[in-house]
Design an enzyme around this catalytic site. Structure first.
Site, PDB file in Angstrom:
ATOM      1  N   THR A  50       1.122  29.483  71.536  1.00 54.73           N
ATOM      2  CA  THR A  50       0.525  29.050  72.804  1.00 54.73           C
ATOM      3  C   THR A  50      -0.864  29.650  72.887  1.00 54.73           C
ATOM      4  O   THR A  50      -1.275  30.372  71.979  1.00 54.73           O
ATOM      5  CB  THR A  50       1.359  29.524  74.012  1.00 54.73           C
ATOM      6  OG1 THR A  50       1.181  30.945  74.143  1.00 54.73           O
ATOM      7  CG2 THR A  50       2.840  29.214  73.838  1.00 54.73           C
ATOM      8  N   SER A 110       3.747  37.308  80.118  1.00 57.49           N
ATOM      9  CA  SER A 110       2.631  36.368  80.267  1.00 57.49           C
ATOM     10  C   SER A 110       1.465  37.025  80.971  1.00 57.49           C
ATOM     11  O   SER A 110       1.627  38.044  81.640  1.00 57.49           O
ATOM     12  CB  SER A 110       3.077  35.157  81.088  1.00 57.49           C
ATOM     13  OG  SER A 110       4.126  34.480  80.446  1.00 57.49           O
ATOM     14  N   GLU A 115       4.925  33.162  85.283  1.00 62.51           N
ATOM     15  CA  GLU A 115       4.470  31.778  85.194  1.00 62.51           C
ATOM     16  C   GLU A 115       5.526  30.917  84.504  1.00 62.51           C
ATOM     17  O   GLU A 115       6.265  31.399  83.650  1.00 62.51           O
ATOM     18  CB  GLU A 115       3.106  31.678  84.496  1.00 62.51           C
ATOM     19  CG  GLU A 115       3.022  32.306  83.124  1.00 62.51           C
ATOM     20  CD  GLU A 115       3.133  31.329  81.985  1.00 62.51           C
ATOM     21  OE1 GLU A 115       3.412  30.137  82.210  1.00 62.51           O
ATOM     22  OE2 GLU A 115       2.955  31.764  80.844  1.00 62.51           O
ATOM     23  N   GLY A 190     -21.182  26.184 100.378  1.00 66.23           N
ATOM     24  CA  GLY A 190     -21.776  27.481 100.034  1.00 66.23           C
ATOM     25  C   GLY A 190     -21.454  27.830  98.596  1.00 66.23           C
ATOM     26  O   GLY A 190     -21.213  26.973  97.743  1.00 66.23           O
ATOM     27  N   GLU A 193     -18.321  34.158  94.445  1.00 64.58           N
ATOM     28  CA  GLU A 193     -17.351  34.291  93.352  1.00 64.58           C
ATOM     29  C   GLU A 193     -15.968  33.805  93.746  1.00 64.58           C
ATOM     30  O   GLU A 193     -15.329  33.035  93.028  1.00 64.58           O
ATOM     31  CB  GLU A 193     -17.290  35.770  92.971  1.00 64.58           C
ATOM     32  CG  GLU A 193     -16.836  36.004  91.546  1.00 64.58           C
ATOM     33  CD  GLU A 193     -16.782  37.487  91.253  1.00 64.58           C
ATOM     34  OE1 GLU A 193     -17.840  38.134  91.328  1.00 64.58           O
ATOM     35  OE2 GLU A 193     -15.676  37.983  90.986  1.00 64.58           O
ATOM     36  N   MET A 194     -15.507  34.253  94.914  1.00 65.91           N
ATOM     37  CA  MET A 194     -14.144  33.897  95.326  1.00 65.91           C
ATOM     38  C   MET A 194     -14.027  32.412  95.598  1.00 65.91           C
ATOM     39  O   MET A 194     -13.035  31.785  95.220  1.00 65.91           O
ATOM     40  CB  MET A 194     -13.769  34.696  96.583  1.00 65.91           C
ATOM     41  CG  MET A 194     -12.643  35.657  96.320  1.00 65.91           C
ATOM     42  SD  MET A 194     -12.101  36.396  97.838  1.00 65.91           S
ATOM     43  CE  MET A 194     -12.349  38.102  97.445  1.00 65.91           C
ATOM     44  N   LYS A 429      31.741  16.801  47.807  1.00 65.75           N
ATOM     45  CA  LYS A 429      31.944  15.408  47.378  1.00 65.75           C
ATOM     46  C   LYS A 429      33.412  14.989  47.479  1.00 65.75           C
ATOM     47  O   LYS A 429      33.724  13.842  47.673  1.00 65.75           O
ATOM     48  CB  LYS A 429      31.521  15.246  45.915  1.00 65.75           C
ATOM     49  CG  LYS A 429      30.059  14.917  45.726  1.00 65.75           C
ATOM     50  CD  LYS A 429      29.631  15.079  44.295  1.00 65.75           C
ATOM     51  CE  LYS A 429      30.191  14.012  43.394  1.00 65.75           C
ATOM     52  NZ  LYS A 429      29.700  14.145  42.009  1.00 65.75           N
ATOM     53  N   ASP A 430      34.318  15.983  47.328  1.00 70.16           N
ATOM     54  CA  ASP A 430      35.743  15.667  47.348  1.00 70.16           C
ATOM     55  C   ASP A 430      36.303  15.606  48.756  1.00 70.16           C
ATOM     56  O   ASP A 430      37.427  15.150  48.960  1.00 70.16           O
ATOM     57  CB  ASP A 430      36.530  16.744  46.570  1.00 70.16           C
ATOM     58  CG  ASP A 430      36.159  16.783  45.099  1.00 70.16           C
ATOM     59  OD1 ASP A 430      36.378  17.837  44.466  1.00 70.16           O
ATOM     60  OD2 ASP A 430      35.643  15.760  44.600  1.00 70.16           O
ATOM     61  N   ARG A 477      27.324   4.391  41.072  1.00 67.75           N
ATOM     62  CA  ARG A 477      26.034   4.817  41.649  1.00 67.75           C
ATOM     63  C   ARG A 477      25.070   5.192  40.526  1.00 67.75           C
ATOM     64  O   ARG A 477      23.914   4.756  40.488  1.00 67.75           O
ATOM     65  CB  ARG A 477      26.266   6.000  42.586  1.00 67.75           C
ATOM     66  CG  ARG A 477      25.008   6.696  43.052  1.00 67.75           C
ATOM     67  CD  ARG A 477      25.316   7.960  43.860  1.00 67.75           C
ATOM     68  NE  ARG A 477      26.012   8.964  43.064  1.00 67.75           N
ATOM     69  CZ  ARG A 477      25.405   9.823  42.277  1.00 67.75           C
ATOM     70  NH1 ARG A 477      24.099   9.813  42.147  1.00 67.75           N
ATOM     71  NH2 ARG A 477      26.112  10.706  41.580  1.00 67.75           N
ATOM     72  N   ARG A 478      25.552   5.998  39.592  1.00 71.27           N
ATOM     73  CA  ARG A 478      24.688   6.445  38.492  1.00 71.27           C
ATOM     74  C   ARG A 478      24.343   5.260  37.593  1.00 71.27           C
ATOM     75  O   ARG A 478      23.202   5.098  37.185  1.00 71.27           O
ATOM     76  CB  ARG A 478      25.390   7.535  37.674  1.00 71.27           C
ATOM     77  CG  ARG A 478      25.451   8.876  38.393  1.00 71.27           C
ATOM     78  CD  ARG A 478      26.279   9.896  37.637  1.00 71.27           C
ATOM     79  NE  ARG A 478      26.304  11.172  38.339  1.00 71.27           N
ATOM     80  CZ  ARG A 478      27.331  12.018  38.316  1.00 71.27           C
ATOM     81  NH1 ARG A 478      28.423  11.742  37.632  1.00 71.27           N
ATOM     82  NH2 ARG A 478      27.268  13.171  38.967  1.00 71.27           N
ATOM     83  N   ARG A 495      35.873   9.932  32.346  1.00 66.46           N
ATOM     84  CA  ARG A 495      36.751  10.659  33.268  1.00 66.46           C
ATOM     85  C   ARG A 495      37.188  11.963  32.616  1.00 66.46           C
ATOM     86  O   ARG A 495      36.889  12.221  31.466  1.00 66.46           O
ATOM     87  CB  ARG A 495      37.989   9.786  33.592  1.00 66.46           C
ATOM     88  CG  ARG A 495      37.627   8.563  34.421  1.00 66.46           C
ATOM     89  CD  ARG A 495      38.577   8.288  35.566  1.00 66.46           C
ATOM     90  NE  ARG A 495      38.897   9.441  36.353  1.00 66.46           N
ATOM     91  CZ  ARG A 495      38.119   9.931  37.329  1.00 66.46           C
ATOM     92  NH1 ARG A 495      36.955   9.396  37.594  1.00 66.46           N
ATOM     93  NH2 ARG A 495      38.511  10.972  38.029  1.00 66.46           N
ATOM     94  N   ARG A 501      34.721  15.462  28.806  1.00 72.10           N
ATOM     95  CA  ARG A 501      33.522  14.607  28.800  1.00 72.10           C
ATOM     96  C   ARG A 501      32.581  14.975  27.654  1.00 72.10           C
ATOM     97  O   ARG A 501      32.036  14.099  26.963  1.00 72.10           O
ATOM     98  CB  ARG A 501      32.794  14.749  30.141  1.00 72.10           C
ATOM     99  CG  ARG A 501      33.612  14.225  31.314  1.00 72.10           C
ATOM    100  CD  ARG A 501      32.884  14.415  32.641  1.00 72.10           C
ATOM    101  NE  ARG A 501      33.793  14.124  33.748  1.00 72.10           N
ATOM    102  CZ  ARG A 501      33.413  13.678  34.937  1.00 72.10           C
ATOM    103  NH1 ARG A 501      32.153  13.476  35.189  1.00 72.10           N
ATOM    104  NH2 ARG A 501      34.303  13.460  35.880  1.00 72.10           N
ATOM    105  N   CYS A 588      35.354   5.398  48.181  1.00 74.00           N
ATOM    106  CA  CYS A 588      35.099   5.801  46.782  1.00 74.00           C
ATOM    107  C   CYS A 588      34.491   4.665  45.986  1.00 74.00           C
ATOM    108  O   CYS A 588      33.761   4.876  45.021  1.00 74.00           O
ATOM    109  CB  CYS A 588      36.386   6.210  46.087  1.00 74.00           C
ATOM    110  SG  CYS A 588      37.301   7.444  46.972  1.00 74.00           S
TER     111      CYS A 588
END
Lengths: 644, 289
Positions: A50, A110, A115, A190, A193-194, A429-430, A477-478, A495, A501, A588
């Site tokens: 901020t 603050s 505030e 007028g 300051e104030m 995944k399972d 997918r692959r 499999r 594999r 699946c």
């Protein structure tokens, strides 16, 4: 992991320095980049920037995180010369950091105590971080609670009430008469300051300002300061007729606004209320003018008395607020710690973790066991044979026909419900979309590399495989995604466990196999990988590379323990992917890739969808707002359904 | 033959519930002045909404009660004291609810709901009339029309009185030069001044229309113009006060506190008219039920 705060504020440096440290959109991007790359040593991060402060709240290893945050903020390349440097920075950890946040939320830190703007700024900061996916359990808890405490303290104390300056009181009381001041007309009679401070306060509320001065040149000079108009003194009566608020501060010895003048003016105003603020000494407005109907007159004494009363009340209210913050802070901190702590007394016997018996499952379970051991809890594993294990060598079609995803999970869940085990390890995944009743996902471990990888004979990449390469992969997918990269590839089923594999490849039954990179890494077989596909080349399956811990929904000690293993960024990405899968309704048989990745721009969500016969395919990527994940995913799924 | 529900009892119960809900709304409204939590204001709105629903139900049940007599079918009970008070109370609360939902001042509850409670308390204390056919006067569509216009305009004027009370209180607090902090919960003087004007601007033509219809009815039935009894005089005075207010707001200086006092005067005439009209000569006696 600890809560770490590093920041600077109006208390430690000037506005020029704060400007230099503020978190611009570019710096936000760099901050997120630093967090995602691990340079900040933080798992969670919220930045509050901020005009009066820059605070970075992170959750990470205390010393490393603190040093990294200080390093980021002090980086000279991000600042103008002379404005970098840690001299302006403060840092706090643990409960001290929480107390700081609560004080900020309640406005006690603050410039103008109490505030209200800071609460909105904190909310925006928190939701900004949440959208980017950089929050987690601790930051979500403390920020949500801090916002609540901020509202509670403001509602139950008077710290945000009462004006602290003459200008503020004048604006406040004008609001009591006119409501919203954006249509109010203010006349400054007028100078001084104030009066000028009061005029400025009104212009900040978007009120229209006009200046009038006996000496026209002075009036013009003052009007230039406020970028407003100046009227000649002769038009005073007309100016008073049009003004709602009149700020009077001239050096006249006699009243400038008399009762007679105001009576005429009120007639011309059709009795519309007017607020006269006499900041002059001696007074420039006849007190009798204040007795007229719809004329409200406040002089300097009235305003200063109100300010003094408000300030006296403020000290009392601040003390009251501090007491409330201390009590709430302790409550929040204790509760959070209690919910996250592990009591060894809850684990008199070794914690039984259920798992499948495959090499990969055991390797993954060992990861959990070593993490749990670090928390001081002994474990033992229980191998459970699942239906999926029995069908492992069968074709994917047979597997799907037998019940699909839940096959690798059902028996483990049954044992969890029966009390045979207290924790279960699964690959995400399972895991089916709906867990068995009474069970819950207790944690998501830090995701391993979710990408797919190629293991090829001869150590070659996909592009270097011979023509019409035989690529083995059980995943449509692959296959469909690789077919884009090698249209000549011939795909074969694959499999069995990893050894099976690899044996197929080594026997020469195929030229390459495609596997999950995470699986190979966990089995220590990464040397066999010849290519890792980017998510753009092959979108991973939803949840790929994620290990989840499942436990009883009412087993609080295990849930508390599991929370300590949870990785916030993995959780948010995994939940997005699971939600997507559940909404889209992919079983699946559906070739579906979905990958959520937190980047410095936010959550990048990649999708690959194909019809089972491969005739229709879709590749899609978009950014999702993490703070509204459910709606964002629902919209995404609706868009995809429209297209397909 | 059909077994009809006891509509009189249903109406009476609805009035009791409406009274309770209005009281709760007033309570929460008062609490809101000192504890400006949004949920307290919402609770007050919910109770007020409940009161409005029960008041509507009470009026419908009363209508169905009267319709048990075949001759009364499809005539509204607006010309009966009970019916008129229920309708007026409903309009007052419904209008307040609408204003608060729109403006969210949260404070006019305190100045309007006491009158609403009074309007509900009267039917509570009245016994239920016997079931007879309406007299021709009670069944008169003309009378119903002028009563309807008066009811809606009274509801507007009562809410304008609520806004006037708020404005006068704000004025008093501001002139004290150190208002009580609860006064900060009051809406601004400017907002209340505008609200009073809008309410009277809408209410006055309706009231004037009702007065005109009543005058026509008087002429047709009794061959005279209004002016002979308390209710007619009261209505005339009310018409003059609000009419004068509108004219002098536009061309004079009747804004702010002057506007508020004018509305207080108008509201006083309304109260006096309603209270004293039962003493009126036969032309404006409330019918026997």
């Amino acid at each position: 992991m600890e809560l770490v705060l590093v920041g600077l504020s109006h208390k430690t440096c000037s506005v020029e320095v704060r400007e230099a440290f503020s978190i611009s959109p570019e710096r936000r991007r760099l901050l997120l980049q630093a967090m995602l790359s691990g340079r900040l040593a933080a798992e969670e991060l919220v930045w509050v920037s901020t005009c009066n402060r820059v605070d970075l709240y992170a959750v990470g290893r205390k010393k490393d995180c603190e040093a990294a945050l200080i390093g980021f903020l002090s980086d000279p390349s991000l600042h103008e010369a002379g404005k970098a440097g840690g001299g302006h920075l403060y840092s706090k950890t643990g409960k001290e950091a929480l107390d700081h946040l609560l004080n900020v939320a309640c406005g006690l830190d603050s410039m103008v105590v109490g505030e209200n703007e800071i609460l909105g700024q904190l909310k925006d900061s928190y939701y900004g971080a949440k959208s980017a996916g950089s929050t987690g359990r601790l930051t979500n808890t403390i920020f949500q609670r801090a916002i609540g405490v901020g509202k509670h303290v403001r509602a139950n104390t008077k710290i945000s009430q009462g004006g602290r300056s003459v200008a503020f009181v004048a604006v406040q009381y004008a609001g009591r008469i006119f409501g919203d001041l954006d249509r109010a007309k203010v006349l400054l009679l007028g100078a001084g300051e104030m009066a000028e401070a009061a005029a400025l306060a009104f212009t900040e509320k978007k009120a229209g300002l006009t200046v009038i001065n006996r000496t026209h040149a002075k009036g013009v000079e003052l009007a230039a300061k406020f970028s407003c108009g100046c009227l000649p003194w002769e038009d005073l009566e007309r100016a008073l007729t049009a003004a709602d608020v009149v700020l009077v501060s001239t050096s006249a010895a006699e009243p400038v606004l008399t009762k007679e003048l105001m009576t005429r003016v009120m007639g011309l105003r059709h009795g519309n209320p007017i607020f006269l603020v006499d900041i002059s000494v001696p007074r420039n407005i006849q007190p009798e003018a204040g007795a007229l109907s719809n004329v409200y007159l406040y002089n300097i004494d009235d305003l200063q008395r109100i300010v003094a009363d408000n300030l006296a009340q403020l000290t009392e209210e601040i003390n009251k607020a501090r007491g409330m913050i201390e009590a709430k802070g302790a409550e929040i901190w204790d509760k959070f710690n209690k919910d996250s702590s592990v009591d060894p007394a809850d684990f008199k016997e070794p914690l039984k973790i259920g798992t499948r018996g495959s090499r990969l499952a055991l390797a993954q379970t060992n990861i959990i066991r070593s993490l749990v051991k670090k928390e001081g809890v002994e474990t033992e594993q229980k191998i459970i044979k699942t239906s999926g294990d029995m069908f492992l060598e069968e074709s994917a079609q047979k597997l799907i026909a037998s019940g699909g995803k839940g096959l690798f999970v059902k028996e483990i869940e049954n044992d969890l419900l029966a009390g045979g085990i207290r924790m279960a390890m699964h690959s995400l995944k399972d895991l089916p979309g709906e867990l068995a009743e009474g069970l819950a996902v207790a944690s998501y471990l830090k995701r391993e590399d979710p990408r797919d990888a190629l293991v090829a004979r001869g150590g070659v990449k996909l592009a270097d495989l011979p023509p019409n390469p035989k690529i083995a992969s059980g995943s449509l997918r692959r296959r469909y995604q690789l077919a884009r990269l090698r249209p000549d590839a011939v795909f074969m089923p694959l499999r069995g466990n990893m050894d099976t594999r690899l044996a197929k490849l080594d026997r020469g039954d195929c030229d390459a196999i495609v596997v999950a990179h995470a699986a190979f890494k966990r089995l220590g077989l990464q040397d066999r990988i010849t290519q890792v596909f980017t998510p753009d080349e092959v979108v991973p399956a939803p949840g790929q590379g994620v290990i989840v811990v499942e436990a009883g929904a009412s087993d609080l000690p295990v849930l508390r323990l599991a929370r300590r293993l949870d990785h916030p960024r993995t959780r948010i990405c995994a939940e997005a992917e699971r939600l997507f899968l559940a909404e889209l309704g992919g079983g699946c048989a559906t070739p579906l890739g979905a990958y959520a990745e937190l980047t410095e721009e936010g959550m990048l969500f990649r999708v690959f969808w194909s019809a089972p016969d491969g005739r229709k395919k879709l590749n899609f990527e978009t950014y999702l707002d993490c703070s509204k994940l459910s709606e964002a995913v629902t919209d995404l799924v609706a868009k995809i359904k429209q297209i397909v | 033959m059909y077994d009809f529900p006891d509509f009189a009892a249903i109406s009476a119960w609805c009035v009791r519930l409406a009274f309770a809900f209005t009281l709760l709304a007033l309570g929460f409204g008062l609490f809101f002045i000192f504890n400006r939590a949004a949920k307290i204001f919402r609770a007050a709105l919910v109770f007020l909404g409940g009161a409005v629903l029960f008041q509507a139900a009470a009026f419908i049940a009363l209508t169905l009660y009267f319709w048990l007599v075949p001759e009364n079918r499809f005539v509204t009970p607006l010309n009966t004291p009970r019916g008129m008070l229920l309708a007026l109370g409903f309009c007052v609360n419904a209008l307040l609810l609408g204003l608060e939902l729109r403006r969210g001042t949260g404070i006019t509850f305190v100045f309007v709901l006491p009158w609403s409670l009074l309007l509900l308390a009267v039917p509570l204390s009245l016994g239920y009339p016997g079931l007879e056919a309406f007299t021709p006067q009670a069944a008169s569509g003309f009378a119903a029309a002028h009563n309807f216009l008066f009811i809606v305009s009274y509801a507007l004027f009562i809410n304008a009185f609520g806004a006037s009370s708020s404005l006068l209180l704000s004025d008093r607090e501001l002139r004290a030069h150190k208002p009580h902090e609860a006064a900060f919960a009051l809406p601004s003087i400017g907002d209340m001044d505008k609200l009073i004007w809008r309410l009277v601007e809408v209410g006055f033509p309706l009231f004037a229309g009702g007065f005109f219809l009543a005058s026509v009815q008087l002429w047709v039935k009794y061959s005279r113009l209004p002016g002979l009894d308390v209710k007619e005089l009261g209505a005339l005075a009310t018409l003059l006060v609000y009419g004068l207010y509108l004219v002098l707001r536009k061309y004079g200086d009747w804004r702010g506190t002057k506007a508020a006092w004018a509305n207080v005067a108008g509201f006083s005439f309304i109260v006096a008219t309603l209270l004293l009209s039962s003493q009126a000569p036969k032309y404006h006696r409330f019918f026997s039920f």
